[in-house]
Write a protein that holds these residues in place. Structure first.
Motif, mmCIF file in Angstrom:
data_model
loop_
_atom_site.group_PDB
_atom_site.id
_atom_site.type_symbol
_atom_site.label_atom_id
_atom_site.label_comp_id
_atom_site.label_asym_id
_atom_site.label_seq_id
_atom_site.Cartn_x
_atom_site.Cartn_y
_atom_site.Cartn_z
ATOM 1 N N VAL A 1 0.866 -1.170 0.000
ATOM 2 C CA VAL A 1 0.000 0.000 0.000
ATOM 3 C C VAL A 1 0.909 1.228 0.000
ATOM 4 N N LEU A 2 0.615 2.203 -0.861
ATOM 5 C CA LEU A 2 1.409 3.427 -0.877
ATOM 6 C C LEU A 2 1.183 4.225 0.402
ATOM 7 N N TYR A 3 2.246 4.826 0.894
ATOM 8 C CA TYR A 3 2.162 5.656 2.094
ATOM 9 C C TYR A 3 1.307 6.886 1.814
ATOM 10 N N ASN A 4 0.150 6.925 2.449
ATOM 11 C CA ASN A 4 -0.782 8.034 2.321
ATOM 12 C C ASN A 4 -1.432 8.216 3.699
ATOM 13 N N PRO A 5 -0.881 9.130 4.509
ATOM 14 C CA PRO A 5 -1.379 9.285 5.882
ATOM 15 C C PRO A 5 -2.888 9.468 5.983
ATOM 16 N N TYR A 6 -3.472 10.216 5.062
ATOM 17 C CA TYR A 6 -4.913 10.453 5.114
ATOM 18 C C TYR A 6 -5.695 9.141 5.012
ATOM 19 N N GLU A 7 -5.324 8.294 4.054
ATOM 20 C CA GLU A 7 -6.037 7.021 3.882
ATOM 21 C C GLU A 7 -5.703 6.032 5.001
ATOM 22 N N LEU A 8 -4.456 6.033 5.468
ATOM 23 C CA LEU A 8 -4.069 5.097 6.526
ATOM 24 C C LEU A 8 -4.804 5.381 7.834
ATOM 25 N N GLN A 9 -5.155 6.647 8.076
ATOM 26 C CA GLN A 9 -5.899 7.002 9.295
ATOM 27 C C GLN A 9 -7.240 6.276 9.362
ATOM 28 N N SER A 10 -7.803 5.938 8.202
ATOM 29 C CA SER A 10 -9.123 5.305 8.170
ATOM 30 C C SER A 10 -9.073 3.786 8.353
ATOM 31 N N GLU A 11 -7.869 3.227 8.468
ATOM 32 C CA GLU A 11 -7.756 1.777 8.700
ATOM 33 C C GLU A 11 -8.260 1.452 10.100
ATOM 34 N N PRO A 12 -8.761 0.234 10.316
ATOM 35 C CA PRO A 12 -9.306 -0.121 11.633
ATOM 36 C C PRO A 12 -8.274 0.043 12.752
ATOM 37 N N GLU A 13 -8.751 0.490 13.898
ATOM 38 C CA GLU A 13 -7.892 0.652 15.069
ATOM 39 C C GLU A 13 -7.225 -0.683 15.408
ATOM 40 N N GLY A 14 -5.949 -0.646 15.731
ATOM 41 C CA GLY A 14 -5.215 -1.863 16.062
ATOM 42 C C GLY A 14 -4.557 -2.519 14.867
ATOM 43 N N SER A 15 -4.759 -1.957 13.672
ATOM 44 C CA SER A 15 -4.096 -2.495 12.483
ATOM 45 C C SER A 15 -2.585 -2.356 12.638
ATOM 46 N N VAL A 16 -1.854 -3.208 11.931
ATOM 47 C CA VAL A 16 -0.395 -3.182 11.981
ATOM 48 C C VAL A 16 0.126 -2.625 10.662
ATOM 49 N N PHE A 17 0.919 -1.565 10.753
ATOM 50 C CA PHE A 17 1.542 -0.956 9.582
ATOM 51 C C PHE A 17 3.017 -1.324 9.578
ATOM 52 N N VAL A 18 3.461 -1.993 8.530
ATOM 53 C CA VAL A 18 4.872 -2.358 8.384
ATOM 54 C C VAL A 18 5.432 -1.501 7.253
ATOM 55 N N PHE A 19 6.258 -0.537 7.618
ATOM 56 C CA PHE A 19 6.811 0.419 6.664
ATOM 57 C C PHE A 19 8.115 -0.111 6.084
ATOM 58 N N TYR A 20 8.314 0.128 4.787
ATOM 59 C CA TYR A 20 9.591 -0.269 4.191
ATOM 60 C C TYR A 20 10.131 0.818 3.281
ATOM 61 N N CYS A 21 11.472 0.817 3.160
ATOM 62 C CA CYS A 21 12.194 1.682 2.224
ATOM 63 C C CYS A 21 13.189 0.763 1.518
ATOM 64 N N ASP A 22 14.247 1.293 0.946
ATOM 65 C CA ASP A 22 15.212 0.448 0.244
ATOM 66 C C ASP A 22 16.035 -0.434 1.181
ATOM 67 N N THR A 23 16.452 0.116 2.328
ATOM 68 C CA THR A 23 17.350 -0.630 3.226
ATOM 69 C C THR A 23 16.758 -0.897 4.601
ATOM 70 N N GLY A 24 15.667 -0.261 4.926
ATOM 71 C CA GLY A 24 15.073 -0.407 6.250
ATOM 72 C C GLY A 24 15.575 0.626 7.246
#
Length: 103
Positions: free
Chosen positions: A42-65
């Motif tokens: 999922v593309l990083y979009n704070p506005y849309e991510l705010q609407s995910e259910p409470e308690g959801s787990v977001f695992v963020f990635y970049c090129d190296t971590g």
């Protein structure tokens, strides 16, 4: 479940399977506009991510971590109702054909 700051790909795949079986949503968040082949990202979009259910787990990635680990505090402040984790090694360590089998 206690959530660490980082998950390896194997931990991500195992925990995603386990948590989603319990009804917890786990999202792999692309912060670099470069999706991982054969992974549901999922593309990083704070506005849309705010609407995910409470308690959801977001695992963020970049090129190296490293960048997502450095920004983890910022993500946790931005999404206080969600669990924020960095993918260890980022996109560079992702193994396209790795899978988790039932034991």
């Amino acid at each position: 479940m206690n959530f660490p700051n980082e998950w390896t790909q194997k931990e991500f795949l195992q925990n995603k399977k386990e948590l989603e079986a319990k009804g917890v949503k786990v999202l792999l968040i692309d912060t670099i506009l470069s999706p991982i082949e054969k992974a549901d990202t999922v593309l990083y979009n704070p506005y849309e991510l705010q609407s995910e259910p409470e308690g959801s787990v977001f695992v963020f990635y970049c090129d190296t971590g490293k960048a997502t680990l450095n920004r983890l505090k910022e993500y946790k402040e931005k999404f206080p109702k969600h669990h924020c984790i960095s993918l260890h090694g980022g996109r560079g360590y992702w193994r396209v054909n790795m899978m988790v089998l039932d034991e």
